[in-house]
Write an enzyme that holds these catalytic residues in place. Structure first.
Site, PDB file in Angstrom:
ATOM      1  N   CYS A 108      45.924  37.496 -33.768  1.00 34.63           N
ATOM      2  CA  CYS A 108      47.017  36.917 -34.557  1.00 34.63           C
ATOM      3  C   CYS A 108      47.344  37.856 -35.717  1.00 34.63           C
ATOM      4  CB  CYS A 108      46.616  35.554 -35.110  1.00 34.63           C
ATOM      5  SG  CYS A 108      46.077  34.366 -33.879  1.00 34.63           S
TER       6      CYS A 108
ATOM      7  N   CYS B 252      53.915  -1.731 -36.852  1.00 39.35           N
ATOM      8  CA  CYS B 252      52.776  -1.578 -37.764  1.00 39.35           C
ATOM      9  C   CYS B 252      53.184  -0.797 -39.014  1.00 39.35           C
ATOM     10  CB  CYS B 252      51.625  -0.832 -37.087  1.00 39.35           C
ATOM     11  SG  CYS B 252      50.703  -1.826 -35.897  1.00 39.35           S
TER      12      CYS B 252
ATOM     13  N   CYS C 228      47.462   5.378 -30.482  1.00 33.44           N
ATOM     14  CA  CYS C 228      48.384   4.313 -30.903  1.00 33.44           C
ATOM     15  C   CYS C 228      49.030   3.645 -29.688  1.00 33.44           C
ATOM     16  CB  CYS C 228      49.483   4.887 -31.795  1.00 33.44           C
ATOM     17  SG  CYS C 228      48.977   5.164 -33.503  1.00 33.44           S
TER      18      CYS C 228
END
Lengths: 269, 153, 111
Positions: free
Chosen positions: A84, A188, A230
């Protein structure tokens, strides 16, 4: 007085005409509606013991991942013999702000990509290295290391122009009821945050701390791993990690958290 | 108890012995201890009787997740060659196996303390037994409520 | 095959005065497999934990710990040390298979 009213009416008509023109010709999409106008980080919903672990970079186990990511950053991988760092040099400078503006529209790909996907694009197209599996230890280590370089910077994703359709699809996913419990994300995280679901205090579901060290998993997890959880919780069939659905949703979630400081790598229950 | 069914008659006897041994432990530290925990403590301290006090457990009263619960033990001690803490044994009364950790201390530490993070399978008491250089034993316990979250994901 | 033991992290205060009681903090990457979980085929995943940690100063015991499966993954261990003189701390983590990670940490005293 009458003259002034007439002037205002005229201005209104002009604005209306302009609005109609906008609706017909392609132009900037309307500003999306923000249900939560002052977002709160998940840290506001964590216990002091959990925050004590997050707020101490030594105690925070996610830094084991950060260190692995830093080593990988400087280590050549793949047939091109590049690391990188070969292109991006010092991550503390080159990666500063990157986590805050991802997911981002990638013109070459013609779609929005997550930070994980961008790492894999670099690996396959520049380094001649295989893709890392989404949510693998190696990839979470890299995104934790890259994300840390933006810590404290406000979330700032760009949803304008060609990115907008992907944002809109993410918003639609967010607001679609799904699963046997027939719940949308906001059931939620918009309608009930601050209330308890059994013993869990519901947060606003802000994504500014990811990847995060999750106490339950005892490892660093990616956002899309959590999103699968979830969807499972509402007894739904989650899309795959790295899928278009979740990528668009992650883009929408980043915009919801716009302005919140990046907390990567956070600690959550 | 599970011990009795899996270990058979001898196991049942041993468990019963553990229960009898409990009466030697001071209250409330000995109150309502699982036979497996009593046996694990007996394995380390034999028939000796610990006193209350001097050893302190610091744990969150409510753990956000039972997989990672921060724990600190401290013991009042000058930590000199003549008077110091030799070891602190930590047990979780209702875990599948009660042993959690043994910390071995030395005067070179200057202070008797250790910190770590533990797993608790359910709401239960954590018990610490300290062994001093003069052979005295101290015990204390602290309850941690482990929450069952709504967000299984 | 035993799970990998990562590189340990150890931290001492930046400045240490002679006679000061400091805190030594350690963290090591390890899964701490309990031996009670099952894989997707229903088979027990064998226990694989860091079972002991020791710290010595110039060969003398300072602190040690026996770890059981109830210690969380990526074990965090912290303890005090009275820094009387300069020297080397040696720390050793050992897993169930007997494999070890060692780390030597110099204690330098501020003038």
């Amino acid at each position: 007085m009458a003259r002034r009213a007439a002037f205002l009416a005229g201005a209104g008509a002009a604005a209306l005409a302009a609005g109609l023109a906008l609706a017909q010709a392609p132009g900037p999409a309307p500003e999306p509606h923000r249900t939560i106008t002052s977002p709160e980080s998940g840290r506001n919903y964590a216990t002091p013991e959990t925050l004590a672990i997050q707020d101490d970079d030594f105690q925070n186990p996610a830094f084991l991942w950060v260190e692995e990511g830093e080593q990988a950053w400087n280590h050549p991988a793949g047939s091109a013999g590049q690391s990188c760092a070969s292109c991006h040099q010092d991550a503390t400078a080159s990666m500063r702000g990157v986590r805050a503006r991802y997911p981002a529209y990638n013109a070459a790909k013609g779609r929005v990509v997550t930070l994980e996907q961008q790492v894999n694009i670099c690996r396959t197209e520049r380094m001649g290295a295989p893709e890392l599996r989404i949510d693998s230890r190696e990839l979470n280590a890299m995104t934790a290391f890259i994300g840390l370089q933006s810590r404290g910077m406000p979330m700032n994703v760009d949803i304008s122009g060609p990115a907008r359709p992907f944002f809109d699809r993410g918003e639609e996913f967010y607001n679609t009821r799904r699963g046997q419990l027939d719940m949308r994300c906001g059931s939620c995280h918009e309608d009930n945050y601050g209330r308890s679901l059994r013993a869990d205090l519901l947060s606003q579901g802000m994504s500014n701390g990811f990847p995060t060290y999750r106490l339950k998993e005892q490892r660093v997890i990616s956002l899309q791993f959590r999103l699968q959880g979830c969807v499972n919780d509402v007894r739904g069939e989650p899309p795959a990690m790295g899928s278009e659905e979740f990528t668009n949703l992650e883009f929408y979630l980043a915009w919801r958290a716009q302005g919140l400081p990046v907390e990567t790598p956070s600690v959550r229950r | 108890m599970m011990q009795a069914t899996t270990l058979g008659r001898r196991g049942a006897l041993a468990a019963a012995a553990g229960l009898v041994g409990l009466s030697l432990l001071p209250k409330p530290a000995a109150a309502q201890m699982e036979p497996a925990t009593a046996a694990a403590i007996r394995k380390i301290i034999g028939e000796r009787t610990p006193e209350e006090g001097r050893v302190q457990l610091r744990l969150p009263p409510i753990a956000e997740n039972g997989n990672t619960v921060p724990l600190t033990v401290t013991v009042e001690s000058p930590m000199t060659a003549a008077d110091h803490v030799k070891a602190v044994h930590v047990f979780a009364d209702k875990n599948p196996t009660p042993d959690v950790a043994t910390f071995r201390f030395s005067p070179a530490m200057g202070r008797a303390q250790a910190d770590t993070r533990i797993r608790l399978g359910q709401t239960q008491d954590v018990i610490a037994v300290a062994e001093m250089s003069d052979g005295k034993l101290y015990i204390s316990r602290a309850e941690v409520k482990v929450t069952i979250g709504g967000c299984g994901g | 095959m035993a799970a990998p033991i990562g590189q340990p992290r150890v931290r001492l205060p930046a400045q240490i005065k002679a006679g000061e009681v400091i805190e030594i903090r350690t963290l090591i990457s390890h899964i701490m497999e309990t031996g009670q979980r099952r894989n997707q085929e229903g088979q027990i995943i064998p226990r694989d934990i860091i079972k002991s940690f020791t710290c010595t100063f110039e060969g003398q015991p300072v602190f040690s710990m026996d770890l059981h499966p109830a210690i969380s993954a990526n074990p965090y261990i912290a303890f005090p040390f009275k820094a009387e003189r300069a020297g080397n701390l040696e720390m050793v983590w050992t897993n169930d298979a007997g494999e070890q990670r060692k780390l030597t940490q110099a204690v330098r005293l501020a003038e």
